[in-house]
Design a protein around this motif. Structure first.
Motif, PDB file in Angstrom:
ATOM      1  N   PHE A   1      -8.515   2.097  -1.276  1.00 31.86           N
ATOM      2  CA  PHE A   1      -7.456   1.162  -1.656  1.00 31.86           C
ATOM      3  C   PHE A   1      -6.167   1.492  -0.926  1.00 31.86           C
ATOM      4  N   LEU A   2      -5.918   2.780  -0.708  1.00 28.44           N
ATOM      5  CA  LEU A   2      -4.649   3.162  -0.101  1.00 28.44           C
ATOM      6  C   LEU A   2      -4.652   2.971   1.409  1.00 28.44           C
TER       7      LEU A   2
ATOM      8  N   MET B   1      -9.876  -3.916   0.087  1.00 31.40           N
ATOM      9  CA  MET B   1      -9.038  -3.266  -0.927  1.00 31.40           C
ATOM     10  C   MET B   1      -9.483  -3.665  -2.325  1.00 31.40           C
TER      11      MET B   1
ATOM     12  N   ARG C   1      -3.848   2.157   7.032  1.00 34.21           N
ATOM     13  CA  ARG C   1      -2.449   2.405   6.667  1.00 34.21           C
ATOM     14  C   ARG C   1      -2.356   3.845   6.168  1.00 34.21           C
ATOM     15  N   GLU C   2      -1.630   4.709   6.838  1.00 36.07           N
ATOM     16  CA  GLU C   2      -1.393   6.092   6.416  1.00 36.07           C
ATOM     17  C   GLU C   2      -2.690   6.824   6.049  1.00 36.07           C
TER      18      GLU C   2
ATOM     19  N   GLN D   1       0.815  -1.210   0.000  1.00 39.86           N
ATOM     20  CA  GLN D   1       0.000   0.000   0.000  1.00 39.86           C
ATOM     21  C   GLN D   1       0.845   1.254   0.000  1.00 39.86           C
ATOM     22  N   PHE D   2       2.023   1.162   0.618  1.00 37.78           N
ATOM     23  CA  PHE D   2       2.895   2.324   0.596  1.00 37.78           C
ATOM     24  C   PHE D   2       3.348   2.614  -0.836  1.00 37.78           C
ATOM     25  N   TYR D   3       3.633   1.539  -1.582  1.00 33.77           N
ATOM     26  CA  TYR D   3       4.028   1.733  -2.984  1.00 33.77           C
ATOM     27  C   TYR D   3       2.894   2.399  -3.760  1.00 33.77           C
ATOM     28  N   ALA D   4       1.668   1.887  -3.557  1.00 31.08           N
ATOM     29  CA  ALA D   4       0.518   2.459  -4.264  1.00 31.08           C
ATOM     30  C   ALA D   4       0.332   3.913  -3.888  1.00 31.08           C
TER      31      ALA D   4
ATOM     32  N   SER E   1      -3.094  -6.926   4.680  1.00 34.02           N
ATOM     33  CA  SER E   1      -2.101  -6.761   3.621  1.00 34.02           C
ATOM     34  C   SER E   1      -0.731  -6.432   4.197  1.00 34.02           C
TER      35      SER E   1
END
Lengths: 652, 399, 141
Positions: free
Chosen positions: C22-23, C31, B156-157, A629-632, C92
């Protein structure tokens, strides 16, 4: 398949398919049958090639060119995959496949029990395939591709016993030295491409050059560069040194290299490019001189060798020198005649040299791998068939009257004598070369029969390695010997001197006709010149007699004191290898050392530059944290930044 | 603060930024996290963002609104799609998220219907419904954990993610605004060619006035039966005048056929009706973009049909006139003429619009022009299903 | 009158929501659903272009898009199943082993609040027996 091109393609494809089948067989329990594909391919190829000869002879046009299939194209360069069938290539094809077939049959016995049995036949098949392709190619780059294929296969086959350091070294030497010539060939082709209207197809190129003759100096340079390739491949002076060393390969390989496939490539190349050489008298006389020097030098070197195969190897260099002598007269006399003489000698030489090598192989087989003539002798009783066949081959090589070699060598003498009386500016040179050729004939007869007497006459001596199998070879090996000796005895007389079958067939070749037109030389009526034949016969008999006188009792060799230094010089190969070593290899090693130091400096510089991205990478490395997800997220953010940059430029 | 100091583009940029900011705040408050979420405030913020978007769309693009039902439906389905999409993203429980996704699909299917794509609607419902049911089953099977879990209750973030997503959306909206005809018409300093270029996508081929004229003509043609009934030998002048009016109305839109005059090119433009002259002018001014103009199927169809109607209009009128002035006028013949003309007028009105019943056309296109692509897609599906089976096979997994 | 721009704007918003999901979401299935939602936004774009261009090319594109989405769904679910078998989780972030050497793994620092205490179910005494009373209850009785 009645179309000659289709027929030629089948002939070309068969050895390749044979190689593939042999590859498939090699991994299975059928590996001992790996010889069959090659034999079938060469046999079938030979049959088809003879059909092809008939078709070409009967056809109204003597040349067939395949459809233009573009291989690749870039700018001016358009290379097509075309093959051509004309009398010249058809003859070569028939010769190559026929000789290769008998060599293949012989090898099935000779190589029996070798652990690389399939590998040997795979490589042989590829060798024959490359040679067939080389012969058929109608495009210079295609020709080079197959030319390199021949070089590669010879490398692999000479180095067949790769665990033997001397074999590996010999293979490397053969490859590197022919490479020197190949460089010249490639440069010559580029030059011709530049001059010949950006054509790479042989026929188109010849036509273009015939219609717009380029600058004489440039054309001569191009021709000499082409000849450079031929010198490397055909082992002529000064690049002949690889050929004697190439004896490290199995004997059938030597037979194939010397008789059919490799060394004849250079001769064929010159014959093929006859229209170009017909325009350059300077190139012709150079060819003739190189041929003459090679002939007499190799003949001289052959007399002092103790290794039977080396004697034969030097004799090959010498005989190829004869062929180049004939080709060197190409413009001075009618090119058709010159090429016919060269190709006729090539044909007879293929038979008797294959025969001699296979006989030597038979001897070597019986002697347990020993080939030094000082260690055996008097094998006449033990190996009667080999004795007779070797005698046939030796007689043909020595040009004893009425045998094959006599007729072909006589044609070359005739060509040289015609050239020395022609309108060429180099008549004096041709005259000297005629003398050289006669002298070489004497040497040939001497060294050939020296080897024969030392091996088969005198008291019987056997080396320890021979053990209990010092007897005649099995039928699979002797039958090819017998067939080839028939060729060595009668082929020359059968096809040329009485019915002019061979020359009549070959003179229809369009490129030769073109060469004849370009050379403006009159057609000469072929006549048997009794004077020349007489001189030749006398010299041959003198050489034979001298060998008989000196070696009648067989070995070991007892030399009269007067000849001792001569043999000494010959045995040490006239120090040519040492001269090469001192003049080329040593300086090259020094240069290599300097280059290494310089390379170290460059490497340091390169490392310095490469350190910058490495540091940068060190800094960016934590970005690779493994979270998809960090890459995305980085991707989406980057896209947003890019989009905003574009949009605000537009909006402003 | 005086808003007039800003240029329109800056104003629009500000509006979009506010909407995006609201959305970002809403999602930051609503995205799952270990602590309690501020659900009410977040929802309010999201609602504000969606309403802001609607208002922005209305004020920026949607001024003429003759089609009330269409507009309401559009609003309904879009709000549904965006709202359920937000639920999917913010919902902790993936099973509920899947249900929200099903509603997103239904809403987009509604939008497909509005876009004259009934087959896509059906296909999407069938395929996605199937896929959703399967996914749903998986969710039920796999996520049987009680209490909070890492995958469902953490994000996440969230800040960077929300920023990236809505910055992207805002930028796309801004580029839509820049690409539409509005900024060009607001900014009069720019060359007219530039404004026309902006109009190309899509070219407005029939404006509302022209449509109204066509509608009038159509209504008149519908009631032409009365004029053709009874004794046709009487009241000839009034009848002819009726048809003359129709002819003139139509000629206002499509123009009259050019007589054979030497200065035909110029006269053609001046004599043509509004549609043709407008399109011809467009073409002249857009010399550079001629290719683009030609590729606009709608404009091309309209022009073709307009030319056809131009001829037919004049011809029909001539025939009707001669018929009515004849000694024994033929009522049936005249009716047939009128019906033919009516058909063509109707076609011009609908020309360039995608007909709602296009399923067979879609099939035709798929199996003629795109046959190879269809085959490839089929092969891809096959390979994917085989691959799915191969991947999911139980092998080498430590039990 | 609804124009092309309206549809494009709604599709862009839908795409953005899907992108955010998604992020940020960590459940693989969520996702995946968000990615499908982004595909739907693209499909709306195509259909709108088809509508306002007056031809069917856009709709044809959507057909292929649906086919690709179906492939994707099948493969993605198979992969999720496999991952779940390996890790017993759909997070994930569990699979971050492909990071550079020496980069520390991402670990969640915020801990969950302690679960609310659950009132235990009352335990009834067997029928016929007098239930045990707490002191308070005993006092009241």
């Amino acid at each position: 398949m009645s179309d000659p091109i289709g027929l030629a393609l089948i002939i070309l494809a068969m050895p390749l398919v044979a190689a593939l089948i042999a590859v498939l067989l090699s991994g299975t329990s059928l590996r001992t049958l790996a010889n069959l594909p090659l034999i079938v391919a060469c046999g079938g190829g030979a049959i088809l090639a003879f059909t092809l000869l008939g078709k070409v002879a009967d056809a109204s046009t003597a040349q067939f060119v395949s459809d233009n299939i573009t291989w690749f194209a870039a700018g001016h360069l358009r290379v097509s995959f075309t093959i051509t069938v004309d009398p010249l290539s058809a003859f070569m094809l028939a010769m190559v496949t026929f000789i290769a077939m008998w060599i293949a049959i012989f090898s099935s016995g000779y190589m029996h029990g070798d652990k690389g049995y399939p590998r040997f036949f795979i490589l042989m098949s590829l060798f024959v395939f490359s040679m067939c392709g080389l012969v058929l190619a109608n495009n210079f780059l295609l020709l080079v591709a197959f030319w390199e294929g021949v070089g590669l296969c010879s490398y692999l086959l000479v180095g067949y016993y790769y665990s033997k350091p001397s074999a590996a070294a010999a293979a490397r030497k053969a490859f590197l030295i022919t490479r020197i010539g190949d460089t010249g060939l490639i440069l010559g082709i580029f030059l011709l491409w530049r001059m010949g209207g950006w054509h790479t197809d042989l026929t188109a190129l010849f036509d273009h050059i015939a219609k717009n003759p380029p600058d004489q100096g440039m054309l001569t340079t191009a021709c000499l560069l082409l000849f450079c390739g031929a010198v490397g491949k055909s082992a002529q002076f000064p690049l002949y040194v690889w050929l004697p060393d190439a004896m490290e390969g199995p004997t059938p390989v030597s037979a194939l290299i010397h008789a059919a496939t490799m060394v004849t490539a250079g001769v064929y190349l010159i014959a093929r490019c006859a229209p170009l050489f017909a325009l350059c008298p300077d190139a012709q006389i150079t060819i003739a001189w190189i041929g003459g020097i090679s002939a007499i030098l190799a003949g001289f070197l052959a007399i002092g060798q103790h290794d039977l195969k080396r004697v034969l190897a030097y004799s090959t260099v010498s005989q190829l020198g004869y062929m180049f002598l004939a080709l060197g007269t190409l413009g001075a006399i009618n090119p058709v005649f010159a090429v016919t003489a060269a190709m006729f000698h090539l044909l007879t030489h293929a038979f008797f040299k294959a025969l001699l090598f296979l006989s030597a192989g038979s001897v070597m087989h019986a002697m347990g791998g020993v080939i030094d003539m000082r260690r055996f002798g008097g094998l006449r009783k033990r190996m009667p068939i080999t004795h007779i066949t070797f005698l046939c081959g030796a007689g043909a090589l020595a040009a004893i009257p009425l045998l094959s070699g006599f007729w072909s060598k006589d044609l070359i003498f005739e060509a040289l004598s015609e050239a020395s009386e022609s309108a060429s500016p180099f008549t004096a040179g041709y005259y000297i070369l005629l003398t050289v050729a006669f002298l070489t004939a004497f040497l040939t007869a001497f060294y050939t029969f020296r080897a024969y007497f030392l091996t088969f006459w005198g008291p019987e001596r056997l080396p320890a390695e021979a053990g209990d199998h010092a007897h005649e070879s099995p039928g699979v090996m002797t039958v090819p010997l017998m067939v080839l000796s028939l060729g060595a005895l009668f082929l020359g007389a059968a096809v040329e001197p009485f019915n002019h079958l061979f020359s009549g067939f070959l003179e229809r070749t369009p490129s030769l006709q073109l060469a004849a037109t370009l050379a403006h030389s009159s057609t000469i009526a072929q006549h048997f010149n009794w004077t020349i034949a007489g001189i030749g016969t006398v010299l041959v008999l003198a050489g034979l007699g001298m060998a008989f006188a000196m070696y009648r009792q067989g070995g070991p060799e007892k030399l009269p004191w007067a000849l001792e230094p001569v043999f000494q010089a010959s045995e040490s190969k006239l120090y040519v290898d040492d001269v090469y070593e001192a003049a080329i290899v040593k300086p090259a090693t020094g240069l290599a050392f300097l280059a290494r130091v310089f390379d170290g400096f460059l490497d340091g510089l390169a490392r310095l530059i490469s350190a910058i991205p490495r540091l940068l990478g060190q800094w960016l490395r934590p970005m690779q944290n493994g979270l998809v997800q960090f890459y995305a997220l980085s991707m989406a953010l980057g896209l947003a930044v890019f989009l905003s940059f574009v949009l605000f430029r537009v909006a402003r | 603060m005086d808003l007039s100091t800003f240029s329109p583009i800056q104003l629009v940029g500000g509006q979009i930024a506010i909407i995006a900011l609201l959305a970002i705040i809403g999602f930051l408050l609503l995205l799952p996290r270990p602590q309690a979420r501020w659900v009410t405030l977040g929802t309010a913020s999201l609602i504000a963002a969606v309403s802001g978007l609607g208002a922005w769309l209305y004020t920026t693009f949607g001024k003429p609104m003759p089609d009330l039902i269409g507009t309401v439906l559009f609003g309904f389905f879009s709000v549904g799609a965006l709202g359920f999409g937000s639920v999917l993203v913010t919902q902790r429980n993936p099973a509920r998220g899947a249900i929200a996704f099903a509603f997103v699909i239904l809403s987009t299917c509604g939008l497909f219907l509005l876009l004259a794509a009934p087959f896509l609607m059906a296909a999407t419902v069938i395929i996605y419904a199937g896929a959703i049911i399967v996914t749903f089953l998986f969710v039920l099977m796999l996520s049987q954990n009680d209490g909070p879990s890492d995958e469902n209750d953490r994000s996440r973030e969230p800040r960077l993610g929300a920023l990236a997503g809505f910055a992207f959306t805002g930028l796309v909206l801004f580029s839509l605004y820049l690409g539409s005809p509005i900024p060009a018409s607001a900014d009069t300093s720019k060359a007219p060619a530039a404004s026309l270029r902006k109009q190309l996508l899509p070219v407005v081929v029939l404006n509302t006035e022209e449509k109204a004229l066509l509608q009038t003509a159509l209504v008149s043609l519908d009631s032409a039966g009365e004029q053709l009934s009874g004794d046709l030998t009487k009241d000839r002048d009034s009848r002819i005048e009726y048809f003359t009016r129709i002819k003139n109305t139509l000629a206002e839109v499509v123009g009259e056929p050019v007589q054979f005059e030497p200065t035909s090119a110029k006269t053609a433009v001046s004599r043509s009706g509004s549609v043709l002259s407008r399109l011809v002018r467009l073409r002249q001014e857009l010399n550079a973009d001629l290719e683009l103009y030609r590729q606009d199927h709608q404009a091309r169809a309209v022009v073709t049909q307009a030319v056809k109607l131009q001829e037919l209009n004049a011809a029909t009128y001539r025939k009707l006139e001669t018929n009515l002035l004849d000694a024994n006028p033929n009522s049936d013949l005249a009716r047939a003429e009128v019906a033919g003309l009516r058909e063509e007028v109707l076609l011009l009105m609908g020309m360039g619009e995608l007909p709602a019943s296009n399923v067979s056309n879609l099939g035709y296109q798929l199996y003629t022009e795109y046959l190879l692509a269809v085959e490839l897609a089929g092969a891809l599906l096959l390979v994917a299903s085989l691959g799915a089976v191969a991947i999911a096979r139980r092998k080498g997994v430590p039990s | 009158m609804i124009s092309l721009w309206h549809y494009l704007a709604v599709a862009a918003a839908l795409f953005g929501i899907g992108l955010v999901g998604f992020l940020t979401r960590r459940n693989l299935i969520t996702m995946f659903l968000c990615a499908e939602m982004m595909l739907q936004a693209v499909a709306i774009n195509f259909a709108a272009f088809a509508r306002f261009h007056g031809n069917l090319q856009g709709q044809v594109f959507v057909m292929f898009l649906i086919a690709v989405a179906a492939c994707e769904a099948g493969l993605a679910l198979a992969l999720f199943l496999m991952l779940y078998r390996r890790g017993k989780s759909l997070d994930s972030s569990d699979w971050q082993t492909l990071r550079e050497l020496g980069v520390p793994p991402a670990i969640d620092t915020q801990s969950f609040p302690a679960p609310a205490p659950v009132e235990p179910d009352p335990v009834l005494s067997p029928a016929g027996a007098r239930p045990a009373l707490s002191t308070e209850e005993a006092a009241r009785v």
